[in-house]
Design a protein around this motif. Structure first.
Motif, PDB file in Angstrom:
ATOM      1  N   PRO A 142       2.469 -11.208   2.089  1.00 38.02           N
ATOM      2  CA  PRO A 142       1.906 -12.458   3.353  1.00 38.02           C
ATOM      3  C   PRO A 142       2.547 -11.283   5.198  1.00 38.02           C
ATOM      4  CG  PRO A 142       3.014 -13.665   2.322  1.00 38.02           C
ATOM      5  CD  PRO A 142       2.054 -12.500   1.436  1.00 38.02           C
ATOM      6  N   ALA A 143       3.841 -11.035   4.858  1.00 38.84           N
ATOM      7  CA  ALA A 143       4.567 -10.350   6.076  1.00 38.84           C
ATOM      8  C   ALA A 143       4.674  -9.014   6.172  1.00 38.84           C
ATOM      9  CB  ALA A 143       5.929 -10.941   5.889  1.00 38.84           C
ATOM     10  N   LEU A 144       3.262  -8.296   5.778  1.00 38.06           N
ATOM     11  CA  LEU A 144       3.330  -6.374   5.876  1.00 38.06           C
ATOM     12  C   LEU A 144       1.551  -7.185   6.794  1.00 38.06           C
ATOM     13  CD1 LEU A 144       3.725  -3.649   5.658  1.00 38.06           C
ATOM     14  CD2 LEU A 144       2.883  -4.238   3.309  1.00 38.06           C
ATOM     15  N   VAL A 145       1.640  -6.640   7.669  1.00 39.06           N
ATOM     16  CA  VAL A 145       0.279  -6.463   8.604  1.00 39.06           C
ATOM     17  C   VAL A 145      -0.149  -4.603   8.693  1.00 39.06           C
ATOM     18  CG1 VAL A 145      -0.902  -6.883  10.497  1.00 39.06           C
ATOM     19  CG2 VAL A 145       0.384  -8.433   9.366  1.00 39.06           C
ATOM     20  N   ALA A 146      -0.927  -4.469   9.009  1.00 39.73           N
ATOM     21  CA  ALA A 146      -1.549  -2.567   9.570  1.00 39.73           C
ATOM     22  C   ALA A 146      -1.717  -2.532  10.552  1.00 39.73           C
ATOM     23  CB  ALA A 146      -2.285  -2.322   8.667  1.00 39.73           C
ATOM     24  N   SER A 147      -1.243  -1.708  11.352  1.00 38.87           N
ATOM     25  CA  SER A 147      -1.459  -2.047  12.999  1.00 38.87           C
ATOM     26  C   SER A 147      -3.016  -1.390  13.213  1.00 38.87           C
ATOM     27  CB  SER A 147      -0.710  -0.931  13.498  1.00 38.87           C
ATOM     28  OG  SER A 147      -0.941  -1.293  15.290  1.00 38.87           O
ATOM     29  N   PRO A 148      -3.945  -2.452  13.705  1.00 36.12           N
ATOM     30  CA  PRO A 148      -5.605  -1.149  13.973  1.00 36.12           C
ATOM     31  C   PRO A 148      -5.358  -0.390  14.111  1.00 36.12           C
ATOM     32  CG  PRO A 148      -5.498  -3.612  14.373  1.00 36.12           C
ATOM     33  CD  PRO A 148      -3.943  -3.299  14.105  1.00 36.12           C
ATOM     34  N   LEU A 149      -5.953   0.578  14.179  1.00 33.50           N
ATOM     35  CA  LEU A 149      -6.507   1.829  14.767  1.00 33.50           C
ATOM     36  C   LEU A 149      -7.322   1.806  16.069  1.00 33.50           C
ATOM     37  CD1 LEU A 149      -6.442   4.603  12.460  1.00 33.50           C
ATOM     38  CD2 LEU A 149      -4.600   4.449  14.114  1.00 33.50           C
TER      39      LEU A 149
END
Length: 555
Positions: A364-371
């Protein structure tokens, strides 16, 4: 100390990068490793705590110089730097005195550091004895060090290049070894310096399997050109990876040898401040290093930086604080995978590997920076126009074929930060203070205010809300200085209150509520955009104008 003082003077006196590089290399080649260890520490940004109370130092220097307090204070205001003021005012060593010729390591370890904690009487005696042992040209560096104000015009990159040249080692490897050097738990020693310049075969070509050190951060250049010129300057938009520029703290998450670390861009280990990010790093495969941004995340979107600030200064991060101000790691680059250094891998391939890794690691604390996708640069500019509503600072442009460099370099694949235009208001200058360095003789640091009510309202008054010192040309600053001196109402030490006659357009990157400020509002990175000589003071903006700029989540 004598050799280091000579190096300081050479660096301070020159604006030539080649001359500074020559001086650095000459010093490092001649200095004993124990002295070089301390020199690199100071030149690379290491700052030990202040060793001597400022008040005591001023008193002793004033007495030694035989000056009344008012004249010492005027001298200090004119110079703008306490260490330089004291060095200039002290009488020269007594005739026949033999200045001590001990090295930098001896001075720092045996004389300077033991000053901290001495009783006032003992401290006064030690200071008088020490400056009597120094030649006049050595005193400035001495006072810079004991006041914690050491600073000289040399960059960390120049120090890195000098170390690489002296050791015959790749500069990229030296930059990696320098990570954490200015945060050493123990004093820098000869072995620490020798490890910086050791041949790659002796110290390895990358982080050891058990090392928690991050890689040197790759930094972006600002992009200020109009989007209509991007095609000519940057080529087709398809050659670039485009992401939002997040308003958080740059960080690396390191997972090696069964342990995890979270590092800030300032080379500070911040694992204990962000326990949820440390738990996230524990979920990564061994031999992984992620580059990204630590930010407060709520309801599927990033929150204002002011929210993150509420956690930065807290010593204890309990479960309630983590629930109220949840932090995530927004990942946008994969620097090490399965123990392999990927920095020379093209950006596009690194991103593909990152996406594959994040698909396997659910936390839950890992989010991908969207392209972000667009057919051309103008379509991308239209998307950027909505950045502020999303709580981001603009866009990041990264060449698909580019490698991950060290610092703000352009030879491996530039990163561009395409920031949105700043928020701005028209504010009134109400206080001024002298600057430092070359601006020590000018009133160049200003406090700005806005009105607390609309024109014609009873009790209308100016309320201070921001301080700024950048944005004016030298010519404009000289004119403002003359007006400050002519319109001074009252002086409070180095600060002057002035008659409200000057209006400036003040720009800033963010705004939030703040009970600690009289205005109830705090702004980030304020600077002067232009001098509004066309605008009367009565037409400057109000607190309501500022409040209207607050993000929707901060009513």
């Amino acid at each position: 100390m004598r050799a280091f003082a000579a190096l300081y003077r050479a660096l301070d006196a020159s604006t030539s990068s080649l001359a500074k590089q020559a001086a650095l290399q000459q010093y490092l080649r001649a200095a004993p490793p124990c002295d070089a260890a301390w020199a690199v520490y100071f030149l690379a940004g290491g700052k030990p705590r202040q060793l001597v109370p400022t008040r005591l130092l001023r008193q002793l220097a004033q007495e030694a110089a035989g000056l009344p307090q008012w004249l010492f204070d005027e001298s200090y205001e004119a110079v703008g730097d306490l260490a330089e003021t004291v060095a200039l005012l002290l009488p020269p060593p007594a005739p026949g005195a033999q200045p001590a010729d001990d090295g930098l390591a001896t001075w720092v370890g045996q004389r300077l550091l033991p000053l901290r904690g001495l009783a006032p009487e003992s401290l006064a005696a030690a200071l008088r004895a020490q400056w009597a042992q120094l030649a006049v040209e050595e005193r400035l560096v001495y006072f810079k060090l004991i006041t914690g104000a050491f600073r000289v015009g040399v960059s960390r990159l120049q120090v890195t290049q000098a170390l690489a040249a002296v050791g015959g080692v790749d500069a990229k490897l030296v930059a990696q070894r320098l990570i954490g050097y200015t945060h050493l738990a123990a004093r820098p020693a000869a072995r620490d310096y020798q490890a910086l310049i050791a041949p790659a075969s002796d110290a390895g070509t990358g982080p050891a399997e058990t090392s928690g050190h991050p890689y040197p951060f790759f930094l972006a250049h600002p992009l200020a050109a109009p989007p209509e010129t991007f095609a000519d300057q940057l080529g087709p938009v398809a050659d670039w990876l485009v992401e939002w520029k997040w308003d958080g703290i740059r960080a690396q998450a390191v997972r090696r040898a069964g342990r995890s670390w979270i590092w800030s861009r300032g080379e500070e280990l911040v694992s204990e401040r962000f326990p949820e990010l440390l738990a996230m790093a524990d979920a990564l495969p061994d031999g992984t290093v992620l580059d990204g941004e630590s930010a407060v995340w709520r309801d599927g979107r990033v929150q204002p930086f002011a929210e993150l600030q509420k956690r930065i200064g807290r010593k204890t991060i309990g479960p309630k604080l983590q629930r109220d101000i949840p932090v995530v790691f927004i990942a946008y680059d994969l620097l090490q995978h399965e123990g392999r250094d990927l920095r020379d891998t093209p950006q596009g391939a690194r991103r593909t590997a990152l996406d594959a890794l994040l698909a396997e690691v659910a936390h839950p604390a890992l989010v991908a920076s969207p392209l972000l996708a667009a057919a051309d640069w103008l379509e991308l500019a239209a998307q950027r126009a909505g950045a502020r509503a999303l709580g981001v600072e603009g866009m990041m442009l990264k060449a698909r074929a580019g490698r991950y460099g060290v610092g703000r370099t352009r030879d491996v694949g530039t990163w561009w930060k395409w920031k949105i235009d700043p928020l701005s208001v028209d504010a009134v200058l109400i206080y001024a203070q002298r600057g430092h360095g070359r601006r020590a003789s000018l009133y160049s640091d200003y406090t700005f205010a806005v009105w607390n009510a609309a024109p014609g309202t009873e009790g209308r008054a100016l309320v201070p809300f921001a301080k700024a010192y950048s944005g004016l040309t030298d010519a404009e600053m000289a004119r403002v200085d003359a007006i400050v001196r002519r319109t001074t109402i009252e002086s409070f030490g180095p600060v002057r209150s002035v008659k409200p006659t000057l209006v400036f357009e003040l720009g800033f990157e963010g705004i939030s509520r703040s009970p600690r400020h009289k205005s109830g509002i705090a702004v980030r990175f304020p600077r002067m955009l232009r001098w509004r000589e066309d605008k009367p003071v009565e037409e400057a903006d109000t607190l309501d104008t500022l409040a209207a700029l607050l993000p929707h989540s901060d009513p």
